[in-house]
Scaffold this motif. Structure first.
Motif, PDB file in Angstrom:
ATOM      1  N   TRP A  18       6.893 -14.295 -48.225  1.00 36.62           N
ATOM      2  CA  TRP A  18       7.868 -13.414 -48.856  1.00 36.62           C
ATOM      3  C   TRP A  18       9.193 -13.533 -48.099  1.00 36.62           C
ATOM      4  O   TRP A  18       9.213 -13.383 -46.878  1.00 36.62           O
ATOM      5  CB  TRP A  18       7.400 -11.958 -48.830  1.00 36.62           C
ATOM      6  CG  TRP A  18       6.365 -11.628 -49.858  1.00 36.62           C
ATOM      7  CD1 TRP A  18       5.027 -11.824 -49.784  1.00 36.62           C
ATOM      8  CD2 TRP A  18       6.613 -11.019 -51.132  1.00 36.62           C
ATOM      9  NE1 TRP A  18       4.403 -11.381 -50.926  1.00 36.62           N
ATOM     10  CE2 TRP A  18       5.355 -10.876 -51.772  1.00 36.62           C
ATOM     11  CE3 TRP A  18       7.756 -10.575 -51.795  1.00 36.62           C
ATOM     12  CZ2 TRP A  18       5.227 -10.328 -53.046  1.00 36.62           C
ATOM     13  CZ3 TRP A  18       7.615 -10.006 -53.059  1.00 36.62           C
ATOM     14  CH2 TRP A  18       6.371  -9.894 -53.666  1.00 36.62           C
TER      15      TRP A  18
ATOM     16  N   THR B  29      12.229  -9.637 -47.537  1.00 35.50           N
ATOM     17  CA  THR B  29      11.356  -8.563 -48.003  1.00 35.50           C
ATOM     18  C   THR B  29      10.712  -7.860 -46.821  1.00 35.50           C
ATOM     19  O   THR B  29      10.274  -8.502 -45.863  1.00 35.50           O
ATOM     20  CB  THR B  29      10.245  -9.127 -48.906  1.00 35.50           C
ATOM     21  OG1 THR B  29      10.830  -9.769 -50.046  1.00 35.50           O
ATOM     22  CG2 THR B  29       9.308  -8.021 -49.389  1.00 35.50           C
TER      23      THR B  29
ATOM     24  N   MET C  22       7.212  -2.062 -51.547  1.00 29.17           N
ATOM     25  CA  MET C  22       7.916  -3.304 -51.231  1.00 29.17           C
ATOM     26  C   MET C  22       9.423  -3.101 -51.418  1.00 29.17           C
ATOM     27  O   MET C  22       9.870  -2.478 -52.388  1.00 29.17           O
ATOM     28  CB  MET C  22       7.440  -4.419 -52.154  1.00 29.17           C
ATOM     29  CG  MET C  22       5.938  -4.653 -52.155  1.00 29.17           C
ATOM     30  SD  MET C  22       5.339  -5.438 -50.646  1.00 29.17           S
ATOM     31  CE  MET C  22       6.019  -7.090 -50.845  1.00 29.17           C
TER      32      MET C  22
ATOM     33  N   VAL D  77      12.801  -5.477 -51.588  1.00 33.22           N
ATOM     34  CA  VAL D  77      13.214  -6.874 -51.719  1.00 33.22           C
ATOM     35  C   VAL D  77      14.733  -6.933 -51.858  1.00 33.22           C
ATOM     36  O   VAL D  77      15.306  -6.354 -52.786  1.00 33.22           O
ATOM     37  CB  VAL D  77      12.537  -7.549 -52.922  1.00 33.22           C
ATOM     38  CG1 VAL D  77      12.876  -9.040 -52.954  1.00 33.22           C
ATOM     39  CG2 VAL D  77      11.015  -7.348 -52.883  1.00 33.22           C
TER      40      VAL D  77
ATOM     41  N   GLY E  74      11.983 -12.533 -52.527  1.00 34.26           N
ATOM     42  CA  GLY E  74      10.793 -12.549 -53.365  1.00 34.26           C
ATOM     43  C   GLY E  74       9.783 -13.549 -52.849  1.00 34.26           C
ATOM     44  O   GLY E  74       9.812 -13.931 -51.670  1.00 34.26           O
ATOM     45  N   SER E  75       8.910 -14.012 -53.733  1.00 34.19           N
ATOM     46  CA  SER E  75       7.841 -14.906 -53.294  1.00 34.19           C
ATOM     47  C   SER E  75       7.343 -15.781 -54.439  1.00 34.19           C
ATOM     48  O   SER E  75       7.176 -15.310 -55.575  1.00 34.19           O
ATOM     49  CB  SER E  75       6.667 -14.100 -52.743  1.00 34.19           C
ATOM     50  OG  SER E  75       5.620 -14.951 -52.336  1.00 34.19           O
TER      51      SER E  75
ATOM     52  N   PRO F 283       2.855 -14.783 -53.697  1.00 35.14           N
ATOM     53  CA  PRO F 283       2.777 -13.393 -53.236  1.00 35.14           C
ATOM     54  C   PRO F 283       1.405 -12.987 -52.729  1.00 35.14           C
ATOM     55  O   PRO F 283       1.298 -12.218 -51.772  1.00 35.14           O
ATOM     56  CB  PRO F 283       3.177 -12.588 -54.471  1.00 35.14           C
ATOM     57  CG  PRO F 283       2.916 -13.496 -55.622  1.00 35.14           C
ATOM     58  CD  PRO F 283       3.155 -14.881 -55.127  1.00 35.14           C
TER      59      PRO F 283
ATOM     60  N   THR G 299       4.611 -15.154 -59.690  1.00 32.11           N
ATOM     61  CA  THR G 299       5.706 -15.132 -58.720  1.00 32.11           C
ATOM     62  C   THR G 299       6.555 -13.902 -59.009  1.00 32.11           C
ATOM     63  O   THR G 299       6.509 -13.333 -60.109  1.00 32.11           O
ATOM     64  CB  THR G 299       6.581 -16.391 -58.806  1.00 32.11           C
ATOM     65  OG1 THR G 299       7.297 -16.398 -60.063  1.00 32.11           O
ATOM     66  CG2 THR G 299       5.739 -17.658 -58.710  1.00 32.11           C
TER      67      THR G 299
ATOM     68  N   HIS H 281      10.628 -12.279 -58.019  1.00 30.59           N
ATOM     69  CA  HIS H 281      11.907 -12.466 -57.338  1.00 30.59           C
ATOM     70  C   HIS H 281      12.913 -11.412 -57.779  1.00 30.59           C
ATOM     71  O   HIS H 281      12.899 -10.965 -58.930  1.00 30.59           O
ATOM     72  CB  HIS H 281      12.474 -13.866 -57.621  1.00 30.59           C
ATOM     73  CG  HIS H 281      11.672 -14.972 -57.038  1.00 30.59           C
ATOM     74  ND1 HIS H 281      10.651 -15.567 -57.733  1.00 30.59           N
ATOM     75  CD2 HIS H 281      11.706 -15.565 -55.815  1.00 30.59           C
ATOM     76  CE1 HIS H 281      10.097 -16.509 -56.984  1.00 30.59           C
ATOM     77  NE2 HIS H 281      10.709 -16.515 -55.817  1.00 30.59           N
TER      78      HIS H 281
END
Length: 271
Positions: A48, A51, A72, A74, A79-80, A83, A126, A128
């Protein structure tokens, strides 16, 4: 009127402040007040970027048994692409602030406040932040309990504004639950809902049941009965309730009292 969801922003209290707070940890329940969600108690996750997170609950002896729950945070551009790092895990995402772009098995969704996503076990996804502001969301995770003969549930992406609340019987509309999943769909082994009380409404008996709860107050305030104690809670507070912990509440007003609720459902008790 659109709902307002409380989300923590971190920071650090000054040295002049008293350390006394409402935090409680017992073998039947825990209360994590919003004031404890500071910079120094954040965590980070592999894969991540930009984040950080507050861990509200995790499987632990004498604590949560069936799930984990994070808030979370961000930053723009964060993002990731990877995840989830554990197989067999299902997730619910609920956005409380900002905008997130979610892709699940090739489909793309834009999530705004009130956005809800159920991600089945082993979904490829995903997430973001493509906006210019910080985004915050709840991430609830559970190891899926598969049952032979029942297929896995599908992905669900919606928004609270698009789901009509179910009014509890004989409450004159003062107590309602927003259900994102059909309660009769036995493929699901957890439910994440939003419970809404109008000012002065109550749970009129001590609920004592097999479901474990994670309960994050999105809006308003109340007095909550937890086991043998009455505890004041407000927007931003988190409660964990062990299975069979007696529970009830009075909504305090002046506005609605609303919380995001996790519970495990629809499975035999393991012997």
């Amino acid at each position: 009127m659109l709902p307002k969801y409380f989300s923590p922003t971190g920071g650090h209290p000054g040295q002049e402040q008293l350390l006394t707070d409402r935090a409680v940890f017992t073998d039947a329940y825990a209360v994590i007040p919003k004031g404890t969600m500071r910079d120094i108690v954040t965590s980070f996750l592999p894969f991540w970027s930009k984040t950080r997170l507050w861990v509200l609950s995790r499987p632990l002896s004498g604590f949560a048994e069936t799930f984990s729950q994070y808030i979370m945070e961000v930053a723009p551009g964060g993002g990731s692409d990877r995840p989830e790092t554990q197989s067999g895990v299902e997730s619910v995402l609920f956005v409380v602030e900002g905008q997130m772009r979610l892709t699940v098995d090739g489909a793309t969704y834009e999530l705004s406040p009130g956005g809800y996503a159920f991600l089945p076990p082993d979904a490829v996804w995903t997430l973001h932040n493509t906006s210019q502001a910080v985004s915050r969301f709840h991430w609830i995770r559970k190891t899926y309990e598969a049952v032979e003969g029942l297929p896995h549930p599908e992905t669900i992406v919606t928004n609270e504004q698009d789901v009509a609340p179910t009014v509890m019987p004989e409450t004159d509309g003062k107590w309602a639950t927003t259900r994102f999943v059909d309660p009769t769909d036995l493929r699901h082994d957890m439910h994440v809902t939003i419970v809404t009380f109008e000012p002065g409404a109550i749970i009129p008996f001590l609920e004592t049941h097999v479901m474990e709860h994670g309960l994050y107050v999105l809006e308003g305030k109340a007095v909550y009965r937890l086991n043998q104690d009455w505890v004041e809670v407000e927007a931003g507070d988190y409660m964990w309730l062990r299975a069979f912990c007696p529970q009830a509440c009075y909504a305090g007003g002046p506005g609605q009292f609303r919380y995001l609720l996790y519970k495990d459902v629809n499975r035999h008790m393991k012997l």
